[in-house]
Scaffold this motif. Structure first.
Motif, short mmCIF file in Angstrom:
data_model
loop_
_atom_site.label_atom_id
_atom_site.label_comp_id
_atom_site.label_asym_id
_atom_site.label_seq_id
_atom_site.Cartn_x
_atom_site.Cartn_y
_atom_site.Cartn_z
N GLY A 50 39.53 34.63 33.47
CA GLY A 50 38.56 33.85 34.23
C GLY A 50 38.46 32.40 33.83
N ILE A 51 38.51 32.12 32.54
CA ILE A 51 38.36 30.72 32.09
C ILE A 51 39.51 29.84 32.60
CG2 ILE A 51 38.36 29.21 30.07
CD1 ILE A 51 36.67 31.28 28.63
N PRO A 52 40.78 30.20 32.37
CA PRO A 52 41.85 29.33 32.89
C PRO A 52 41.91 29.28 34.41
CG PRO A 52 42.77 31.33 31.92
CD PRO A 52 41.33 31.30 31.55
N LEU A 53 41.62 30.40 35.09
CA LEU A 53 41.67 30.40 36.55
C LEU A 53 40.63 29.45 37.15
CD1 LEU A 53 42.26 34.07 37.79
CD2 LEU A 53 43.75 32.09 38.05
N ASN A 54 39.41 29.51 36.64
CA ASN A 54 38.35 28.68 37.19
C ASN A 54 38.50 27.22 36.76
OD1 ASN A 54 36.26 30.42 38.71
ND2 ASN A 54 36.71 31.63 36.89
N LEU A 55 39.02 26.99 35.54
CA LEU A 55 39.32 25.62 35.15
C LEU A 55 40.41 25.03 36.03
CD1 LEU A 55 39.24 25.75 31.23
CD2 LEU A 55 37.70 24.47 32.73
N MET A 56 41.43 25.84 36.32
CA MET A 56 42.51 25.39 37.18
C MET A 56 41.98 25.09 38.59
SD MET A 56 46.05 27.39 38.12
CE MET A 56 46.23 27.84 36.38
N ALA A 57 41.08 25.95 39.07
CA ALA A 57 40.49 25.72 40.40
C ALA A 57 39.73 24.41 40.43
CB ALA A 57 39.57 26.89 40.77
N LEU A 58 38.96 24.13 39.39
CA LEU A 58 38.20 22.87 39.34
C LEU A 58 39.12 21.66 39.29
CD1 LEU A 58 35.32 23.85 36.87
CD2 LEU A 58 35.11 23.36 39.31
N VAL A 59 40.21 21.76 38.53
CA VAL A 59 41.17 20.66 38.46
C VAL A 59 41.79 20.41 39.83
CG1 VAL A 59 43.40 19.94 37.52
CG2 VAL A 59 41.69 20.96 36.02
N VAL A 60 42.16 21.50 40.52
CA VAL A 60 42.75 21.37 41.85
C VAL A 60 41.76 20.74 42.82
CG1 VAL A 60 43.62 22.66 43.85
CG2 VAL A 60 44.40 23.25 41.55
N PHE A 61 40.51 21.23 42.80
CA PHE A 61 39.51 20.73 43.73
C PHE A 61 39.18 19.25 43.48
CE2 PHE A 61 37.75 25.31 43.97
CZ PHE A 61 38.68 25.62 44.97
N PHE A 62 39.14 18.85 42.21
CA PHE A 62 38.76 17.48 41.88
C PHE A 62 39.92 16.49 41.96
CE2 PHE A 62 34.96 19.34 39.75
CZ PHE A 62 34.00 18.56 40.38
N CYS A 63 41.11 16.94 41.55
CA CYS A 63 42.23 16.00 41.37
C CYS A 63 43.34 16.12 42.40
CB CYS A 63 42.83 16.19 39.98
SG CYS A 63 41.64 15.99 38.63
N CYS A 64 43.56 17.30 42.92
CA CYS A 64 44.74 17.51 43.75
C CYS A 64 44.46 17.57 45.25
CB CYS A 64 45.45 18.82 43.34
SG CYS A 64 45.95 18.83 41.60
N THR A 68 34.24 36.71 38.80
CA THR A 68 34.73 35.41 38.31
C THR A 68 36.25 35.31 38.32
OG1 THR A 68 34.70 36.19 36.01
CG2 THR A 68 32.70 35.14 36.84
N ILE A 69 36.94 36.44 38.28
CA ILE A 69 38.40 36.40 38.32
C ILE A 69 38.94 36.77 39.71
CG2 ILE A 69 38.64 36.87 35.87
CD1 ILE A 69 39.31 39.74 36.48
N LEU A 70 38.06 37.24 40.59
CA LEU A 70 38.48 37.57 41.95
C LEU A 70 38.22 36.43 42.94
CD1 LEU A 70 37.28 41.29 42.18
CD2 LEU A 70 39.61 40.46 41.84
N ASP A 71 37.25 35.58 42.63
CA ASP A 71 36.95 34.45 43.52
C ASP A 71 38.15 33.53 43.73
OD1 ASP A 71 34.42 35.16 44.26
OD2 ASP A 71 33.42 34.00 42.70
N PRO A 72 38.95 33.23 42.69
CA PRO A 72 40.15 32.40 42.94
C PRO A 72 41.08 32.98 43.99
CG PRO A 72 39.67 32.45 40.60
CD PRO A 72 38.73 33.42 41.24
#
Length: 321
Positions: A34-48, A275-279
């Motif tokens: 959950g931690i890396p998936l949601n961090l990755m999602a936030l990075v994608v949403f904010f930066c990519c 938290t791990i299924l939302d991505p």
């Protein structure tokens, strides 16, 4: 024979072992994934993602809520490892954050469903477009609502000066009080579930009846159906067991058994899987609605005689993110 709350607390405390390898394993898996998936999602949403669509605003807040929830789980892992006792205050704060972010996730998932339905069913409506622009304010309202609704039980329990070391083994008496339970089952779960079902039906129905949408290739009805099924499955599998157990605890409040409490804690653990299924829901939504369509482009794909009024354009729904 029924017993008082003190008797129940002592009975439940004895039947709930602090050391629980199953809980440690499950919470650890949720943390690791959950931690890396949601961090990755936030990075994608904010930066990519250059286009800050309304759905992206909801997804960003949902990823943040999920990340905050996952960050409370190491406390539970430490506790169930049986290494040592945690302060009651630490356990209460962790429980508060878990509940607040769980209901925040429920409301944000509902908002995403509403936003997708409106985008497809009413792409040309100026009122809908203006309403969708309020996504940041709606997210702020959700954060204030979930935190504000979770604080009173925490404050009330803190004022009791309870020195017992029950931590996560205490009966959630505040959650099964009639007023709290009624508001939880209606505002926190029932109404969002009804809205999710209605929006899912509306989304599938609108796309299946839209000749323009099929010809344009913007959306795929099969992908829409798959997205709807997955979103509903995630919602029901993660949140339904917990709310069912709240009702069971309320009904059996006078004769609490170890099996009921064990089922409750397992249901609470299942909610964390969200938290791990939302991505997965992010990916399906992004893949299904893969193009950002400008309003002028939408007009070009509609017959000219359908542009005269809002009511006529609703008969041929298209995506407008």
């Amino acid at each position: 024979m029924s017993c008082n709350s003190t008797c129940q607390d002592e009975a439940v405390y004895r039947c709930q072992n602090q050391t629980n390898p199953a809980f440690v394993a499950m919470y650890s898996v949720v943390c690791i994934i959950g931690i890396p998936l949601n961090l990755m999602a936030l990075v994608v949403f904010f930066c990519c993602i250059k286009s800050r669509s309304h759905t992206i605003v909801y997804m960003t807040n949902l990823a943040l809520a999920d990340l905050l929830l996952v960050c409370t789980l190491p406390i539970r892992i430490y506790y169930h490892l049986g290494i040592g006792e945690l302060s009651q205050k630490t356990c209460e704060v962790a429980g508060l954050l878990l509940l607040a972010n769980m209901y925040g996730s429920i409301l944000l998932l509902t908002c995403i469903s509403i936003d997708r339905c409106l985008a497809v069913c009413f792409p040309m409506s100026s009122r809908v477009r203006e309403g969708r622009k309020k996504a940041p304010l709606i997210c702020l309202g959700i954060w204030l609502l979930t935190i504000g609704a979770s604080l009173p039980p925490y404050i009330i329990n803190s004022n009791k000066n309870d020195t017992s070391k029950t931590c996560f083994r205490k009966i959630p008496t505040y959650a099964v009080k009639p007023v709290t339970l009624a508001s939880t089952l209606t505002i926190g779960f029932g109404i969002p579930l009804i809205i999710l079902l209605l929006c899912s039906w509306g989304l599938v129905h609108a796309v299946s009846k839209s000749t323009a949408a099929k010809m344009s290739g913007i959306v795929d009805s099969c992908k829409i159906q798959r997205m709807v099924i997955v979103n509903l499955a995630i919602f029901l599998c993660c949140f339904l067991p917990y709310h069912v157990m709240l009702v069971v605890i309320y009904i059996n409040n006078d004769q609490m058994t170890c099996s009921v409490m064990s089922a409750y804690y397992n249901a609470l653990m299942v909610t964390c899987l969200n938290t791990i299924l939302d991505p997965l829901a992010y990916y399906l939504t992004a893949e299904t609605f893969r193009k950002n369509i400008e309003i002028d482009t939408v007009r070009k794909m509609l017959p000219m005689n359908n542009l005269s009024s809002d009511g006529n354009t609703r008969s041929k729904p298209l995506v407008s993110t």
